[in-house]
Write an enzyme that holds these catalytic residues in place. Structure first.
Site, PDB file in Angstrom:
ATOM      1  N   LYS A 219      52.654  43.213  66.782  1.00  0.00           N
ATOM      2  CA  LYS A 219      53.562  42.104  66.461  1.00  0.00           C
ATOM      3  C   LYS A 219      55.007  42.595  66.364  1.00  0.00           C
ATOM      4  O   LYS A 219      55.283  43.556  65.648  1.00  0.00           O
ATOM      5  CB  LYS A 219      53.153  41.452  65.140  1.00  0.00           C
TER       6      LYS A 219
ATOM      7  N   ASP B  45      62.871  34.549  64.158  1.00  0.00           N
ATOM      8  CA  ASP B  45      62.005  35.259  65.090  1.00  0.00           C
ATOM      9  C   ASP B  45      61.162  34.178  65.786  1.00  0.00           C
ATOM     10  O   ASP B  45      61.097  33.039  65.306  1.00  0.00           O
ATOM     11  CB  ASP B  45      61.130  36.225  64.271  1.00  0.00           C
ATOM     12  N   LEU B  46      60.538  34.516  66.906  1.00  0.00           N
ATOM     13  CA  LEU B  46      59.765  33.485  67.628  1.00  0.00           C
ATOM     14  C   LEU B  46      58.267  33.582  67.324  1.00  0.00           C
ATOM     15  O   LEU B  46      57.700  32.734  66.625  1.00  0.00           O
ATOM     16  CB  LEU B  46      60.009  33.625  69.134  1.00  0.00           C
ATOM     17  N   ASP B  47      57.656  34.657  67.834  1.00  0.00           N
ATOM     18  CA  ASP B  47      56.207  34.781  67.706  1.00  0.00           C
ATOM     19  C   ASP B  47      55.817  35.012  66.244  1.00  0.00           C
ATOM     20  O   ASP B  47      56.259  35.975  65.633  1.00  0.00           O
ATOM     21  CB  ASP B  47      55.725  35.944  68.580  1.00  0.00           C
TER      22      ASP B  47
ATOM     23  N   GLU C 125      61.241  36.215  59.542  1.00  0.00           N
ATOM     24  CA  GLU C 125      60.449  37.193  60.318  1.00  0.00           C
ATOM     25  C   GLU C 125      59.003  37.293  59.820  1.00  0.00           C
ATOM     26  O   GLU C 125      58.758  37.161  58.622  1.00  0.00           O
ATOM     27  CB  GLU C 125      61.069  38.589  60.156  1.00  0.00           C
ATOM     28  N   ASP C 126      58.080  37.550  60.746  1.00  0.00           N
ATOM     29  CA  ASP C 126      56.680  37.743  60.339  1.00  0.00           C
ATOM     30  C   ASP C 126      56.233  39.194  60.490  1.00  0.00           C
ATOM     31  O   ASP C 126      55.106  39.520  60.135  1.00  0.00           O
ATOM     32  CB  ASP C 126      55.750  36.853  61.175  1.00  0.00           C
TER      33      ASP C 126
ATOM     34  N   THR D  48      52.119  32.806  69.223  1.00  0.00           N
ATOM     35  CA  THR D  48      51.791  33.305  70.559  1.00  0.00           C
ATOM     36  C   THR D  48      51.010  34.613  70.490  1.00  0.00           C
ATOM     37  O   THR D  48      50.533  35.091  71.512  1.00  0.00           O
ATOM     38  CB  THR D  48      53.069  33.494  71.410  1.00  0.00           C
TER      39      THR D  48
ATOM     40  N   SER E 173      64.421  37.317  69.021  1.00  0.00           N
ATOM     41  CA  SER E 173      63.040  37.672  69.360  1.00  0.00           C
ATOM     42  C   SER E 173      62.971  38.876  70.286  1.00  0.00           C
ATOM     43  O   SER E 173      63.871  39.087  71.099  1.00  0.00           O
ATOM     44  CB  SER E 173      62.383  36.470  70.052  1.00  0.00           C
ATOM     45  N   ALA E 174      61.894  39.647  70.179  1.00  0.00           N
ATOM     46  CA  ALA E 174      61.682  40.779  71.079  1.00  0.00           C
ATOM     47  C   ALA E 174      61.146  40.325  72.433  1.00  0.00           C
ATOM     48  O   ALA E 174      61.123  41.089  73.387  1.00  0.00           O
ATOM     49  CB  ALA E 174      60.681  41.747  70.444  1.00  0.00           C
TER      50      ALA E 174
ATOM     51  N   LYS F 115      63.183  46.191  67.523  1.00  0.00           N
ATOM     52  CA  LYS F 115      63.038  46.188  66.069  1.00  0.00           C
ATOM     53  C   LYS F 115      62.152  47.383  65.701  1.00  0.00           C
ATOM     54  O   LYS F 115      61.227  47.666  66.443  1.00  0.00           O
ATOM     55  CB  LYS F 115      62.348  44.892  65.607  1.00  0.00           C
TER      56      LYS F 115
END
Ligand code: B16
Ligand code: MG
Length: 229
Positions: free
Chosen positions: A45, A9-11, A169-170, A17, A114-115, A145
């Site tokens: 998130k 995942d990114l953020d 994932e966070d 971010t 990522s979303a 997601k």
């Protein structure tokens, strides 16, 4: 060595971010007379941009015309991008670069799941894009997601079966998406929040190379979850 697919995942996993999303959403919320707290930001998130604005309107018990909705979403993104444009490699979260390099050294496949529709420019800003074999982001999926679409597309892009993929994932929704996709879910963050994950680490500094090697070899899998690591 077996080839596995590691989907990031990114953020909240690669970069933080969320703090820039917060500033941009807060400005937008205040402009329409709605309060917006950090606790509410937490709930956005992993949530898509459209759904995020819908939630803010619900919290403020207010509504907008379709044109206003689109206009505000564009403004929010413009504002968010003004922060993103100032990002550089110093914003990569601890031990992420080392983990990516170790996976590459082990000849593993790496994807982004990522979303965010801004994922590609962000990866370029922090100079990590060349480390990814595939990028699946908010522009490539129709279902957000906890739907597993983003991760299933990631597996497909890597040419791997979902069962051979591992997701970092966070967000709770992201962990649920990974579990539904039948991938090993690894939560990065708070144990109390991410308890549905197969394994949880506070951050990448806590994840040993032995753990990664055990995942690659299959010594650790979805069935081994919750055992001490
Ligand atoms: P954008 P992730 C998500 O990224 C963020 O967590 C979420 O807060 C944001 O609304 C979403 O991306 C959409 O972002 O407005 O840039 O398209 O955690 O899935 O990497
Ligand atoms: Mg995230």
């Amino acid at each position: 060595m077996t080839k596995k697919g590691f989907i990031f995942d990114l953020d909240g996993v690669i970069v933080d971010t969320a703090k820039y999303h917060f500033l941009a959403w807060k400005k937008l919320a205040h402009s329409i007379g709605v309060d917006f707290t950090e606790t509410q930001n937490e709930q956005l998130k992993g949530v898509s941009r459209v759904r995020s604005l819908e939630k803010i309107l619900e919290w403020g018990n207010t509504s907008l015309s379709e044109a206003e909705f689109q206009n505000l979403m564009a403004k929010k993104n413009e504002d968010y991008l003004s922060y993103i444009n100032k990002m550089d490699a110093s914003e990569i979260l601890p031990h992420v670069s080392q983990t990516l390099d170790f996976l590459i050294e082990c000849n593993q496949s790496i994807a982004l799941g990522s979303a965010s529709k801004n994922a590609r420019p962000i990866l370029e800003k922090v100079n990590l894009h060349s480390k990814f074999d595939a990028i699946v982001d908010g522009n490539d999926v129709s279902k957000a997601k906890p739907d597993p679409e983003v991760f299933l597309n990631g597996a497909k892009a890597l040419g791997l079966e979902p069962k051979d993929c591992i997701v970092f994932e966070d967000s709770v929704a992201g962990i649920q998406a990974a579990n539904t996709a039948d991938m090993i879910s690894i939560g990065i963050g708070d144990q109390n929040v991410l308890h549905e994950a197969d394994f949880i680490f506070k951050d990448f500094t806590e994840m040993s190379q032995e753990f990664i090697l055990d995942i690659i070899s299959g010594t650790i899998d979805k069935q081994t979850k919750n055992t001490s690591i």
